[in-house]
Design an enzyme around this catalytic site. Structure first.
Site, PDB file in Angstrom:
ATOM      1  N   TYR A  49       0.728  -1.028   0.013  1.00 46.46           N
ATOM      2  CA  TYR A  49       0.061  -0.087  -0.020  1.00 46.46           C
ATOM      3  C   TYR A  49       0.785   1.240  -0.047  1.00 46.46           C
ATOM      4  O   TYR A  49       0.472   2.243  -0.764  1.00 46.46           O
ATOM      5  CB  TYR A  49      -0.926   0.159   1.308  1.00 46.46           C
ATOM      6  N   HIS A  76       6.265  -7.865  -0.671  1.00 48.53           N
ATOM      7  CA  HIS A  76       6.558  -7.665   0.899  1.00 48.53           C
ATOM      8  C   HIS A  76       7.928  -8.094   1.479  1.00 48.53           C
ATOM      9  O   HIS A  76       8.216  -9.430   1.422  1.00 48.53           O
ATOM     10  CB  HIS A  76       5.621  -8.500   1.700  1.00 48.53           C
ATOM     11  N   GLU A  93       9.433  -7.936   3.790  1.00 46.45           N
ATOM     12  CA  GLU A  93       9.768  -8.457   5.272  1.00 46.45           C
ATOM     13  C   GLU A  93       9.372  -9.787   5.652  1.00 46.45           C
ATOM     14  O   GLU A  93       9.636 -10.724   6.655  1.00 46.45           O
ATOM     15  CB  GLU A  93       9.017  -7.459   6.342  1.00 46.45           C
ATOM     16  N   ASP A 132      10.817 -11.264  30.502  1.00 46.68           N
ATOM     17  CA  ASP A 132      10.795  -9.767  30.408  1.00 46.68           C
ATOM     18  C   ASP A 132      11.144  -9.325  31.896  1.00 46.68           C
ATOM     19  O   ASP A 132      12.059  -8.319  31.997  1.00 46.68           O
ATOM     20  CB  ASP A 132       9.571  -9.147  30.157  1.00 46.68           C
TER      21      ASP A 132
END
Ligand code: XMP
Length: 519
Positions: free
Chosen positions: A84, A171, A173, A229
């Site tokens: 896009y 794309h 990626e 985390d």
């Protein structure tokens, strides 16, 4: 971070936007995702080395679709448009964007028509790319030249070398685009002149310096769950401020076998900090007595956890900062942006999902040392800090712990049986090395007794279910096809080694229709 180069990813709503960011980071370039509503002045003030326009589900003709001011093409910053984003650049610069006679979806053969383009350095003239579009560029704008095409897409890639603007319909990626990573690398290094300064050693050094500056000589408190985390956040904070850090670890007795001791031992022996372990397993069991409804159990575990946690925090008399292991995807998903230090309005992340901080608790501010990192980067930092692999590569573990793996009423006896069975499964998978093929695996205690026979005796004892899945994102998952001989050994060991278990079954349900956990 001082003098850190940054690439901006302007988000037009595409589903792969986080993936673009991860790929850019893998190229050792720091990047941030910004919504397409970010004002141009804000973008300019960040002095980005480059800007990537993402894909999006819309059509540029639809005026309600995300657009951006055309001025962005004139600010002298290199731009790469993807899908896009590619069409948007063509449309903004008066190219001819149309509904394609043939939509392309999936793996498509790309032909590079200008092998000298900087974007296609080291990319062969023929390769496979991943496409997903219904509009296409019938003719590029004036000043742009086509550098790649496919069978049904005359302009699969274009460039304007004067303005340093590049665009690809495919794309880069996704891994299905064979040379996608090379294309991104070329954009970053050949076109944006990035220097690759996003490496974890720099991150640790810069973050430790920033934490020292922010915290000064004050105290900082971190809720430690033993998950990846919060463990890595603890490691960083310990390196930065040592004993000014207090970690509060609430052990609700629903962790895996010996896990609480392992967490305590790791952080008390390897790191300089104050470590408070609140052992409240008995309290949780008493609160859960007679409760069988899954939602009610979750609610009790969550509520009790917070009560214990905040009570312990209230005991810490001295004023200080509150730290948590928020990571970048938590912030993107919640759309909250960086924490601004207004502690009492912040949403608190712990291993029991999110909850509001009680109003009577005041902090000087919130500290989120991992707020800019993706999970794989958190793990890389954890390894560099010397946190044991068992913690850094820990499987996801639900906040309510084994509470969602014991069906029906939770009792101390059932917790013990499940912990033992789960330990045997993990031990066996670690010994035979099969754990590397699995995203998550564990035992469940369905609370069902079945008849068995042991020697000359009839038994009526517990059933254990084994759950093991493979998945990329946990939104969907396949049940793992563990070889029969491994399952046989596990079953044998569990029934032999774990008292009160006489039968083992294997869960062969994918998600959907099942979930990963049983409750
Ligand atoms: P489900 O069961 O929803 O699980 O397919 C998907 C992933 O989420 C984990 N999970 C949780 N994690 N709090 C958490 O922090 C929870 O209440 C919770 N429930 C499920 C689950 O282990 C799996 O990785």
């Amino acid at each position: 971070m001082q003098n850190q180069q940054i690439v901006l990813i302007l988000d037009f709503g595409g589903q792969y936007n986080q993936l673009i960011a991860r790929r850019v980071r893998e190229c050792n370039v720091y990047c941030e995702i910004k919504p397409y509503t970010t004002p141009l002045d804000e973008i300019k003030a960040m002095h980005p080395s480059g800007i990537i326009f993402t894909g999006g589900p819309n059509s540029v003709f639809d005026m309600s679709s995300p657009h951006y001011t055309k001025e962005i093409l004139e600010i002298g910053v290199p731009i790469l448009g993807i899908c896009y984003g590619c069409q948007l650049i063509a449309w903004m610069d008066q190219g001819d964007v149309k509904t394609a006679p043939v939509s392309e979806y999936g793996k498509i053969a790309l032909q590079v028509t200008d092998p000298n383009s900087k974007l296609f350095r080291d990319v062969p003239e023929a390769s496979t790319v991943w496409m997903s579009h219904t509009d296409y560029i019938a003719a590029p704008p004036a000043g742009y030249e086509i550098i790649g095409k496919t069978k049904d897409c005359p302009c699969a890639a274009m460039q304007n070398t004067e303005k340093n603007i590049y665009a690809v319909q495919f794309h880069p990626e996704v891994t299905h685009s064979e040379y996608g990573k090379q294309v991104l690398h070329n954009f970053l290094y050949e076109i944006c002149q990035c220097n690759g300064d996003w490496v974890m050693d720099n991150f640790i050094e810069n973050t430790v310096a920033a934490l020292r500056e922010k915290i000064g000589d004050k105290k900082v408190i971190l809720g430690l769950s033993g998950g990846v985390d919060s463990s890595v956040a603890a490691g960083l904070l310990s390196r930065a401020v040592g004993k000014q850090l207090t970690c509060v670890f609430v052990d609700q007795g629903l962790m895996r076998k010996d896990e609480g001791d392992f967490v305590e031992q790791t952080f008390t022996t390897m790191f300089d900090m104050n470590f408070i372990r609140v052992n409240c397993g008995d309290h949780f069991i008493s609160q859960l007595k007679g409760v069988t409804d899954p939602e009610a159990k979750r609610k009790i575990i969550g509520t009790e956890f917070y009560k214990v946690f905040w009570d312990e925090i209230r005991n810490q008399a001295e004023e200080g900062f509150f730290a948590q292991g928020t990571i970048y995807p938590d912030r993107i998903e919640s759309g909250k942006g960086k924490s601004d230090g207004k502690a009492n309005t912040a949403v608190i992340k712990t291993h029991h999902n999110m909850a509001k901080m009680p109003e009577d608790i005041q902090f000087l501010g919130i500290v989120e040392p991992l707020g800019d990192l993706f999970k794989d980067e958190v793990r890389a930092v954890g390894e560099k800090l010397g946190i044991p692999k068992e913690l850094v590569w820990r499987q996801p573990f639900p906040g309510p712990g084994l509470g969602v793996r014991i069906i029906g009423e939770i009792t101390a006896e059932k917790v013990k049986i499940l912990q033992e069975a789960d330990w045997v499964l993990r031990d066996e998978m670690s010994k035979n090395g099969y754990e590397k093929h699995l995203s998550q695996f564990f035992c469940v205690l369905p609370g069902v007794n079945t008849v068995g026979v042991m020697g000359d005796h009839r038994t009526y004892d517990h059933l254990i279910a084994i759950r093991a899945v493979t998945t990329d994102d946990f939104m969907t998952a396949d049940w793992a096809k563990i070889p029969y001989d491994i399952l046989a050994t596990v079953s044998n060991r569990i029934t032999n080694e774990v008292e009160h278990v006489n039968r083992v079954v294997y869960d062969i349900t994918s998600k959907p229709p099942g979930t990963v956990e049983w409750e």
